[in-house]
Scaffold this active site. Structure first.
Site, PDB file in Angstrom:
ATOM      1  CD  GLU A 319      -3.188   0.868   2.106  1.00 13.94           C
ATOM      2  OE1 GLU A 319      -2.836   0.584   3.268  1.00 13.94           O
ATOM      3  OE2 GLU A 319      -4.372   1.064   1.793  1.00 13.94           O
ATOM      4  CG  HIS A 348       6.618 -30.133   3.756  1.00 16.66           C
ATOM      5  ND1 HIS A 348       6.730 -31.488   3.570  1.00 16.66           N
ATOM      6  CD2 HIS A 348       7.590 -29.781   4.617  1.00 16.66           C
ATOM      7  CE1 HIS A 348       7.728 -31.935   4.327  1.00 16.66           C
ATOM      8  NE2 HIS A 348       8.260 -30.924   4.971  1.00 16.66           N
ATOM      9  CE  LYS A 450     -12.369   3.814   0.966  1.00 11.82           C
ATOM     10  NZ  LYS A 450     -11.757   4.774   1.912  1.00 11.82           N
TER      11      LYS A 450
END
Lengths: 523, 523
Positions: A319, A348, A450
Site C-alpha cells: 500500500e 512442503h 470506492k
C-alpha cells in the site's frame, strides 16, 4: 577464509544489546552497486531527518508523518496512562457492561491498518489459543475477536460465540467514516437493541477528533473515546493508540513493544548506510528489483507465532509503494509484491518453486532462536534443532541455485522484538520510497474503487425503484438494463440481480443454455 | 449491445445446476490468442484422458495420478465406510481414549498436503470459532487442532489447551517418514508417557501400506490405521482419505464434498475448450503470463470463510508448476506465483498496488452470493449489499485501468462448492502443466533442501563431539570452524552456535564490534 564466509561477516549487521541481527550475504549485490546508491542514501538521510523534524511528507494530503517520533513520547502522555487505566479497570471489573458483569471478551472492529497490526500482535504475544484459555489463565484479560470486513458471515460467526453482556467493543476508524467498520457497528448496535441492551455501554472508540465516529460515540455517551492523531497513517498505526488499546485489554506489554520500536528507530538512524539495517534493507530491495520491484519479496518466518507477519508486511509495503505517479507526477507504476507464510511448513508447499522454478523473488527468513520448549527427538536432537536445520538447509539449497535471501535472527519473539521488526520495515519502506521518489504515505488507488462501489450502490437503488414501477418483469440482464433505461450497465445490473436471486424471494433466475445468459424473473 | 457486455456474455461459463459461474471477460486475451492454443488444448484433452485411464503421468516417480478418478468410487468403498463408522464412534463415545472419557478434540498432525486441505475445509465449513463452541453446539463432533510444522512453540501452545485424556490424534504422512510429522508424534508420545498415558490408545494413522508409520502404528496397536494410495500426491489428497478422516470426525459432510468435486470433474471433461472452465482457466494463465508465469495470480475471495483458499492454492499451483526442467529435460524454470487473502478487507491493504502500481498480476475474485445473515445498514441496504458493491466497484476500477481479473461466483459455500473449487483448480493445474510440458506431480526441489538440512544436522553432531573433546574454547565462528577441522563450514557453524547460545547453558556469545562478529565461549 573463503569468500562466502567473508561476505557473511561483512554483510551481517548486529545489534549486540538486543541480539537482533540481519544478514545480507545471501543477496547478489556487489560493492559497486551499493556505492552507486550513495546519492540515494544521502537523499534518504536528509528526507528522513526532515520527516522526523516535522516536515510535510505526504504532500497530497498536506500531512506530517509522525509515527517514527510519536512513539518516543507516547508512553509519557496522559493518553497512554488513560489507556492503561481503562484496560486495568476492564480486567478487574471496575468498568463493566450495562448489566454489571465483568468483561470477558473484546471485539476489535476495524479494517486494514486498524486490524492487521492488532491481529499480528495478538498471534505473536498471546498465541493461537488465547480465546480457549480460562479467565484465570488469561489473568482476567479479555478474549479477543476481530471484525475486519463487511461480510455477514464474519458477523454471524462472531454472534454465535459472543456473549453481548460481557463483551467490550472497540470501534477503530481514523477518519471515523470507514464504511466496513461503520456497517459492523450498525449491525452490532442492532444486535444489542434486539436483546434490549445498550451498545453504547459496551463500546469505546478510537478515531480522530470531531470525526463522525467521534461525534457519534460522544453523543451516545460511550465508555471511552481515544483520540488518534491525524499525522499517523492507518498502516503505520500499530505503535499508536490503534495498537495500544487492543493490546492493553489483552495483557500485552505495549510499553515494551514501543521500547523495541524506539530501539530500532535509534539503530536505523545510523548515518553510515552500510551499518544501518533499514538503509541496507531498502538497498537490497532496490538492487534486487532494479528499482522497479522486479522481484517478489517472500517473507518466511521460521516461527509459528509470526505467521501473520507476511500479511502485515503485505499491507505496509504494497500500500505504501504501489503507486502510479512519482513525486514529480510522472507515471511510474511502482510496487513491490509481498507474500509468504511460515517455514519449515512452506518448504512442503510453495518452496518447490523458489528452489527450482522462476527466479523472480528474494526470500526473507526470520529465525527465532529460542525454543519455546525442549522437545527431544533423538538422543542428540530436539525439535528446535530440526527447525534450525531446515532453515539452514533451505538457505544452502537456495544459495546453491543462485537464488537470493536475507536472514533476520532474533533471540526470542516478545513485544520488544516485534517492535523492532515493525519499526525496521516501516523505515525501510520510507527509505525505499525516497529511492524511487514516491509518496509512501497516501493511497490514492483506494479512491477509484470506492467511487465505483458507490456507483454500483446508487445503480441498485435506481433498479429497486424502477422494478417496483415496472411490476412483474422477465429478461436477461441486457434486456432488463434496457427496460430500466441503463443499457450500458448490463454487467453491473447482472451482478446485482445474481446477488439478489439468492437473497431475496422476489427475484429468481434460470440459466438459458442457448443464449448463455441468466434469465431473471422479478415479481 | 456494447462490446464489454458482449464480452461478458461470451466469456462467462455457467453450470446451471450448481449455479457455479466463471467469468473471463475481465482478462485481456483475444479470440486469435485463444485459437492459437488449439494444439495445446488437443494435447491437454488427450493427456487428461490418458491420465484418467491410468497412464503413468509422473514419469520421474513412475506413478499414476488418480485423484481425479478415485473420488468417483471412493464413497462406495469399505475404506469410506470404515472412516464414517470410526467418526461416528468417536462422536458418540463408542471409541474413547485410554481412560474411557469421550473424545472432545482431534489433533491433526501433518504438514503441507496433509494439513492445508484439512485446514481450509475446517475454516470453510466449521468457521473460525468451532473450538469455542460447546460439545452440544458441535453435536458431539470434535474440536480440531493442527500440528503442521516442527516448531516447539506450536507444540507448546497446543499442550497448554489440550486435555490428553480426551484428545484423538491423527498422524498423517503418505510416505510415513515425514520428519516434521514424525517429530510431533515423538514429542506427543513423550507427553503422554510423562502423564502415564498411552499415546497409542489415542492415535490413528493415515499412511501408505508398509510405511514406517504404518508399521509403527500396527506394532503399537493404534486405534486405527487408514491406508493411503500411492497414486495420490500430497497436494491433491484433500478428496482422499487425508481429507476424509479430519472432516468426518468434525462433522463435515465429506460425501457431499466429493459430489461437488465429481460434478466439477464432469464439467471440466467438456471437449470444447471454450466451454470447459478448467481449460479456459489454464488458457488465461497461459496467455496472461506468456506461458512463463509472468503475472502473479492474486486470489481474492469475497468471503471470510475462504481466507485460507489462497494458501491452499499457493501450494497446489506453485509446488505443481514451479519446476526447473520440462518433460524433455530442458531447463525452463517455470512457475506461477500465488498470493492473496480476502476481499473487501484487502482493498484496505495491498489492493492500492493492484489499482495503481505494477501491472504484473491478474486477480481472481470469488464471490459467495448468499448472505449468512440479513444485516440492515440503511433502509435500502444491508451488509451483503456493500460487500457486493465493493467487489463490483473494484472490478470496475481495475477494468478502467486495464488491469485483469477473473470472477468466480457460487451461490453459497458449502462442502459441495468447495469440492467444485478444488477440483477446478486441480484440473486447471494439470492442464496448464501440459501446455508448458512439465511434470505437475513431482517435487524434486524439495530434495535439495532436505539433503542440505541433513548435512547441517550431521555437522551439528560432529561439532558436539569435537567440542566435548576440546573442552573450554572461545572464538569466532570462523576460528572455531578451523579448530574443529571444518574451515569451510564457518557460516553453518555460526548458525548452530547462535541457535545453541539461547537454548543451552554451556554456550554463550558476546558481540565484538571491531571484528563485526560474535565471539562464542563453550564450557
Amino acid at each position: 577464509m573463503n569468500s562466502w564466509i567473508e561476505r557473511n561477516i561483512g554483510y551481517t549487521l548486529v545489534d549486540g544489546e538486543s541480539q537482533f541481527s540481519i544478514d545480507f550475504a545471501g543477496m547478489k549485490f556487489t560493492e559497486q552497486e551499493l556505492d552507486a546508491l550513495q546519492p540515494k542514501f544521502e537523499r534518504a538521510v536528509r528526507e528522513m531527518a526532515r520527516l522526523e523534524a516535522g516536515a510535510i511528507k505526504n504532500p497530497d494530503e498536506n500531512r506530517k508523518v509522525t509515527h517514527f517520533t510519536d512513539r518516543v513520547d507516547y508512553p509519557k502522555t496522559k493518553l497512554f496512562t488513560s489507556v492503561e487505566k481503562f484496560a486495568e479497570q476492564a480486567r478487574t471489573g471496575k468498568i463493566t457492561g450495562e448489566t454489571g458483569r465483568k468483561f470477558t471478551a473484546v471485539v476489535v472492529n476495524g479494517i486494514g491498518g486498524s486490524a492487521l497490526g492488532p491481529e499480528l500482535m495478538q498471534f505473536v504475544i498471546n498465541g493461537p489459543y488465547w480465546n480457549e484459555k480460562t479467565d484465570t489463565a488469561r489473568n482476567g484479560y479479555l478474549k479477543v475477536y476481530f471484525l475486519d470486513n463487511t461480510d455477514s458471515a464474519e458477523f454471524a460467526d462472531l454472534s454465535e460465540v459472543m456473549d453481548p453482556e460481557t463483551t467490550l467493543h472497540l470501534v477503530i476508524s481514523k477518519s471515523g467514516g470507514t464504511q466496513e467498520t461503520c456497517n459492523n457497528m450498525i449491525a452490532m448496535e442492532e444486535l444489542y437493541a434486539a436483546r434490549k441492551l445498550s451498545f453504547a455501554k459496551h463500546a469505546a472508540a478510537i478515531t480522530m477528533k470531531d470525526s463522525k465516529l467521534d461525534k457519534h460515540a460522544r453523543e451516545d455517551n460511550w465508555l471511552a473515546v481515544f483520540e488518534m492523531a491525524e499525522s499517523i497513517g492507518g498502516r503505520t498505526s500499530e505503535t499508536s493508540i490503534v495498537g495500544h488499546v487492543p493490546a492493553a485489554v489483552t495483557g500485552v506489554n505495549f510499553r515494551r513493544f514501543l521500547e523495541g520500536a524506539c530501539h530500532m528507530d535509534e539503530w536505523t538512524r545510523t548515518a553510515d548506510p552500510k551499518k544501518n539495517p533499514a538503509m541496507m534493507l531498502a538497498a537490497m530491495w532496490y538492487i534486487a528489483g532494479e528499482g522497479k520491484g522486479n522481484r517478489n519479496m517472500v517473507i518466511v518466518p521460521y516461527s509459528d507465532r509470526l505467521i501473520l507477519l507476511s500479511r502485515y508486511l503485505q499491507q505496509l509495503v504494497m500500500e505504501s509503494l504501489g503507486k502510479e505517479l512519482d513525486l514529480d507526477g510522472h507515471v511510474v507504476h511502482q510496487g513491490l509484491n509481498v507474500f509468504g507464510n511460515k517455514g519449515g511448513t512452506d518448504a512442503h508447499a510453495f518452496i518447490q518453486q523458489l528452489n527450482d522454478g522462476r527466479d523472480d523473488f528474494f526470500a526473507t527468513f526470520i529465525e527465532v532462536l529460542k525454543d519455546a520448549e525442549k522437545l527431544p527427538i533423538t538422543d542428540a536432537t530436539d525439535m528446535g534443532t530440526y527447525l534450525h536445520g531446515f532453515l539452514e538447509g533451505l538457505s544452502a539449497a537456495l544459495r546453491g541455485k543462485g537464488r537470493q535471501y536475507i536472514t533476520i535472527r532474533v533471540p526470542q519473539i516478545t513485544e520488544f522484538e516485534l517492535g523492532m521488526l515493525i519499526a525496521l520495515y516501516e523505515r525501510a519502506v520510507a527509505i525505499y520510497a525516497e529511492f524511487i521518489n514516491i509518496n509512501a504515505f497516501h493511497q490514492p488507488g483506494v479512491q477509484s474503487y470506492k467511487l465505483a462501489a458507490k456507483g454500483v450502490l446508487a445503480l441498485r437503488e435506481k433498479l429497486i425503484k424502477k422494478f417496483y414501477e415496472l411490476g412483474k418483469v422477465t429478461g436477461t440482464a441486457a434486456e432488463l438494463a434496457v427496460k430500466v433505461g441503463c443499457p450500458d450497465d448490463a454487467v453491473e445490473i447482472g451482478g446485482l440481480l445474481d446477488k439478489s436471486c439468492v437473497n431475496c424471494p422476489h427475484i429468481t433466475r434460470t440459466f438459458c443454455e442457448k443464449s448463455n445468459q441468466w434469465v431473471y424473473s422479478i415479481k
